[in-house]
Design an enzyme around this catalytic site. Structure first.
Site, PDB file in Angstrom:
ATOM      1  N   HIS A  99       0.847  -1.197   0.000  1.00  0.00           N
ATOM      2  CA  HIS A  99       0.000   0.000   0.000  1.00  0.00           C
ATOM      3  C   HIS A  99       0.881   1.245   0.000  1.00  0.00           C
ATOM      4  O   HIS A  99       1.910   1.286   0.678  1.00  0.00           O
ATOM      5  CB  HIS A  99      -0.932  -0.007   1.214  1.00  0.00           C
ATOM      6  CG  HIS A  99      -2.001   1.034   1.099  1.00  0.00           C
ATOM      7  ND1 HIS A  99      -1.759   2.364   1.337  1.00  0.00           N
ATOM      8  CD2 HIS A  99      -3.307   0.942   0.719  1.00  0.00           C
ATOM      9  CE1 HIS A  99      -2.872   3.047   1.123  1.00  0.00           C
ATOM     10  NE2 HIS A  99      -3.824   2.205   0.743  1.00  0.00           N
ATOM     11  N   GLU A 168      -3.856   1.304  -7.493  1.00  0.00           N
ATOM     12  CA  GLU A 168      -4.272   2.491  -6.734  1.00  0.00           C
ATOM     13  C   GLU A 168      -3.375   3.663  -7.110  1.00  0.00           C
ATOM     14  O   GLU A 168      -2.272   3.799  -6.567  1.00  0.00           O
ATOM     15  CB  GLU A 168      -4.132   2.233  -5.229  1.00  0.00           C
ATOM     16  CG  GLU A 168      -5.020   1.147  -4.690  1.00  0.00           C
ATOM     17  CD  GLU A 168      -5.316   1.368  -3.208  1.00  0.00           C
ATOM     18  OE1 GLU A 168      -6.494   1.485  -2.865  1.00  0.00           O
ATOM     19  OE2 GLU A 168      -4.380   1.436  -2.398  1.00  0.00           O
TER      20      GLU A 168
HETATM   21  P1  PGA Z   1      -9.653   5.757  -0.102  1.00  0.00           P
HETATM   22  O1  PGA Z   1      -8.456   4.766   0.233  1.00  0.00           O
HETATM   23  O2  PGA Z   1     -10.796   4.929  -0.623  1.00  0.00           O
HETATM   24  O3  PGA Z   1      -9.988   6.409   1.220  1.00  0.00           O
HETATM   25  O4  PGA Z   1      -9.177   6.713  -1.120  1.00  0.00           O
HETATM   26  C1  PGA Z   1      -8.159   3.681  -0.584  1.00  0.00           C
HETATM   27  C2  PGA Z   1      -6.954   2.952  -0.067  1.00  0.00           C
HETATM   28  O5  PGA Z   1      -6.076   3.585   0.507  1.00  0.00           O
HETATM   29  O6  PGA Z   1      -6.845   1.739  -0.235  1.00  0.00           O
END
Ligand code: PGA
Length: 252
Positions: A99, A168
């Site tokens: 992450h 992401e």
């Molecule tokens: P968010 O976070 O949906 O609050 O943007 C996603 C994540 O960090 O996995």
């Protein structure tokens, strides 16, 4: 075939007490009533909640995951750390690795690779996060960054059955900004191309999720990118009605 499942992964981050089980229970009762059974719902909760929650959701339609782990498989003098063996023992089936919030805290692609290998050894399924920062996007080096994250992060990982990719874009996490449909589709296709290079035919087995500011308002738009297998949801997963809405709306 598991291939058709849509994943909804809740990333609770640093959120949740024992009393937060009621959030999961609400989602469980929604899923029981829902006609659409083609989904996998996974709550990635803090380490402190894994053991007690895993006993309480045992016979339900949700699974639990952790949000990180130490890269070593053995015990050691690493104050405050938890490894994948301990996570598995506490009842997790999944673990988020790579992450961006942990990449910022020092996890590089090599450490991430060690975490993945150790977690696979302990029979955990991996939600492997990749994504470019805003600066990298502006410099137009997304391809290079994603290629390095995939090739180094998945070094010596030959069996892809227990790997789920979560794309992401870092600039999208917690900002309320999501990529345009075209940009998202291009980047998912790019990831598929990189995976194909690494895994040849096996690449098609890999699920790709999208994460970053997913909410009930933008889910329909995101869903139009037909090549996504599900979502990694941060903030909106801490509120049961919002999370349920995201699930509901992705089937409309
Ligand atoms: P968010 O976070 O949906 O609050 O943007 C996603 C994540 O960090 O996995």
């Amino acid at each position: 075939m598991t291939n058709n499942y849509t994943y909804f992964v809740a990333n609770w981050k640093m959120f949740g007490l024992n009393s937060s089980l009621k959030i999961i229970k609400k989602v469980i009762s929604y899923l029981k009533k829902s006609k659409n059974k083609k989904n996998k719902v996974i709550f990635c909760v803090p380490y402190t909640l894994l053991n007690s929650f895993s006993k309480k959701v045992k016979s339900s339609n949700v699974s639990l995951g952790a949000q990180n782990c130490h890269h070593l498989n053995d015990y050691g003098a690493y104050t405050g750390s938890v490894n994948s063996k301990m996570i598995k023992d506490a009842g997790a089936k999944y673990v988020i690795i790579g992450h961006s919030e942990n990449r910022f805290n020092g996890d590089d692609d090599n450490i991430i690779n060690k975490k993945i290998l150790s977690s696979l050894k302990n029979n955990l399924k991996i939600i492997f996060c990749i994504g470019e920062t805003l600066i990298q996007k502006r410099k137009k080096i997304t391809n290079k960054i994603l290629t390095k994250q995939i090739f180094t992060g998945l070094k010596n990982v030959n069996n892809v059955n227990n790997i789920i990719i979560a794309y992401e874009p870092v600039w999208s996490i917690g900002t309320g900004i999501i990529p345009s449909q075209k940009e998202l589709l291009n980047n998912i296709l790019l990831i598929k191309k990189i995976l194909k290079k690494k895994y040849s035919k096996k690449y098609s087995k890999l699920k790709i999720l999208y994460g970053g500011s997913v909410n009930p308002k933008n889910i329909k738009n995101l869903n139009k990118s037909y090549s996504i297998n599900g979502y990694l949801v941060g903030g909106a997963s801490q509120l049961p009605n919002k999370f349920i809405d995201i699930i509901k709306k992705s089937y409309m």
